[in-house]
Design an enzyme around this catalytic site. Structure first.
Site, PDB file in Angstrom:
ATOM      1  N   GLY A   1       0.878  -1.168   0.000  1.00  0.00           N
ATOM      2  CA  GLY A   1       0.000   0.000   0.000  1.00  0.00           C
ATOM      3  C   GLY A   1       0.907   1.207   0.000  1.00  0.00           C
ATOM      4  O   GLY A   1       1.555   1.495   0.997  1.00  0.00           O
TER       5      GLY A   1
ATOM      6  N   GLN B   1       6.954  -3.787   0.321  1.00  0.00           N
ATOM      7  CA  GLN B   1       7.315  -4.359   1.630  1.00  0.00           C
ATOM      8  C   GLN B   1       8.652  -3.765   2.096  1.00  0.00           C
ATOM      9  O   GLN B   1       8.989  -2.670   1.691  1.00  0.00           O
ATOM     10  CB  GLN B   1       7.377  -5.897   1.573  1.00  0.00           C
TER      11      GLN B   1
END
Ligand code: GDP
Ligand code: IMO
Ligand code: MG
Length: 428
Positions: A41, A224
């Protein structure tokens, strides 16, 4: 040298990679994602408008830049089309997006298995995003996955999918005693997606190669963070890909010698979302203050992020295994208004000092952080544009991190917007 920069998360993800990609994309030509999927995200703020990208590279707001979803990504067609829809509604042209035909496709059974596995883990659950990332990478490694190139091939797709659904239904029904899937309906839906997505699909390794050869400015966008790497992270509380610098050559189909710089994106403190050991975690009102000031809630799942002090031992480790050439220090503004700040500069393990970040989480769990205290600052720094303007104590904090980690902090972020970025040394 090639003007190419790998942007890697140097902690547990959510360091602010999206913001920096968008910032650097102003001057770049190509942005490439190489691993992970829509578990990511990445937030980009342009003026007061906030965008969250999960699968799309964070350079998509620039219509004249090429945005590539590289071969190492796991690709959720449904998620992709939803993100495209949002951009279309904003009137943003999406013809600048290309997806490699080798990406493995995430199907509904991957998401269901992700969820069922998490439930079965009970206390030991990883806290995955339940986007089907792990199960999709499992199929890839097991050599049974369906690649996007196969999904858009109408001759073969049906048989490939039917076989997969039959196999997965056995797992879902027999092992987890849950409800399986109806293959005809899934096929119809995914065939429709395939037809919509086909125009974006190509061999993107050729595009990457051509851009690098022409000395275009290329950004590789990590998803990540280093400590979530399947090999080098805090296993098993990790994701199933390689968010480290080494993951980029494979995930984008380029040579390792085609990467010029490795920029580590580093939060001025530490956060983690999901389970697993976190030595500098502040499970108290200081941690709560950071969470509220930093708005530390997940972009993908909305979960509150666990917050703690800056962990130098960990960032030294991520510097070493990524070969960081520079850092961008993020969310420094969140640390305004603390009397003292702490930086972890060592771990103590059963009375001994630990020199290196432990490879094993059991050992890591026994490590006690040793802190250096630095004086804080009160000033609001969100409108500061130059390094010189920053409060003396903020400079001391930055310089201590820099000297401890041993890598220059070339960028400092003092707010979520593009113009809240202090450049100490240009990267391009
Ligand atoms: P990513 O996954 O690494 O792209 O990071 P996320 O987007 O998940 O989380 C970073 C959050 O911090 C987002 O909400 C950003 O808008 C925000 N952000 C980025 N840089 C700064 C900064 O310097 N200050 C503040 N206050 N927020 C920032
Ligand atoms: P960005 O790109 C932070 C975490 C999950 C969980 C673990 C495994 O925004 O920095 P997965 O769904 O990947 O199997 O979950 O990894 N995780 C992230 N944490 N930021 C991310 O991405 C993450 N993507 C996965 O919370 O602990
Ligand atoms: Mg994020």
């Amino acid at each position: 040298m090639m003007p190419s920069i790998v942007i890697v998360g140097a902690q547990w993800g959510d360091e602010g990679k999206g913001k920096i990609i968008d910032y650097l994309a102003q001057e770049a030509d190509v942005v490439i994602r190489a691993q992970g999927g829509n578990n990511a995200g990445h937030t980009v703020m342009v003026e007061d408008k906030k965008y969250s990208f999960h699968l799309l590279p964070s350079g998509v707001l620039f219509e004249d830049k090429l945005n590539i979803i590289g071969n190492g990504v796991v690709f959720d067609p449904e998620g992709f089309l939803q993100e495209i829809e949002v951009l279309k509604k904003e009137g943003i042209n999406t013809s600048n997006i290309k997806i490699d035909e080798r990406v493995h496709v995430i199907f509904p059974y991957h998401k269901r298995i992700d969820q069922l596995e998490e439930e079965a883990r009970g206390e030991a659950q990883i806290g995955t995003t339940k986007k089907g990332i792990g199960p999709c990478y499992m199929d890839k490694i097991q050599r049974s996955g369906i690649r996007l190139g196969e999904m858009i091939d109408e001759e073969d797709f049906k048989d490939r999918l039917y076989k997969q659904v039959d196999d997965k239904n056995k797992i879902i029904e027999k092992i987890y005693e849950a409800e399986g899937f109806e293959k005809e309906a899934m096929y119809e839906t995914y065939l429709k997606y395939a037809r919509e997505i086909k125009k974006y699909v190509t061999d993107t390794t050729i595009l990457a190669h051509e851009a690098l050869k022409a000395k275009k400015k290329v950004l590789f966008e990590g998803a990540q963070g280093t400590l979530l790497d399947i090999d080098l992270g805090t296993y098993p509380y990790v994701t199933s890909s390689h968010p480290t610098a080494g993951g980029f050559p494979i995930g984008a189909g380029i040579g390792p010698n085609q990467i010029e710089q490795v920029l580590g994106i580093v939060k001025a403190y530490t956060t983690r979302v999901g389970s697993g050991t976190f030595p500098t975690e502040l499970d108290n009102e200081v941690g709560d203050k950071i969470r509220i000031k930093g708005n530390e809630f997940g972009t993908t799942t909305g979960r509150p992020r666990r917050c703690g002090w800056f962990d130098g031992v960990m960032v030294r480790y991520t510097t070493r295994i990524n070969g960081l050439t520079a850092m961008s220090l993020m969310l420094l503004d969140v640390l305004s208004g603390f009397d003292t700040l702490k930086i972890c500069t060592g771990y103590e393990l059963e009375g001994e000092m630990v020199a290196h970040f432990p490879a094993n989480i059991k050992t890591l769990g026994k490590c006690k952080p040793i802190y250096e205290e630095l004086p804080g600052w009160e000033e609001d720094i969100t409108n500061m544009k130059t390094y010189e303007e920053l409060p003396e104590n903020a400079k001391k904090y930055i310089e201590r991190i820099e000297s401890y980690v041993g890598v220059p902090i070339k960028m400092i972020s003092v707010g979520p917007k593009r113009n809240q970025t202090i450049i100490r040394e240009r990267l391009f």
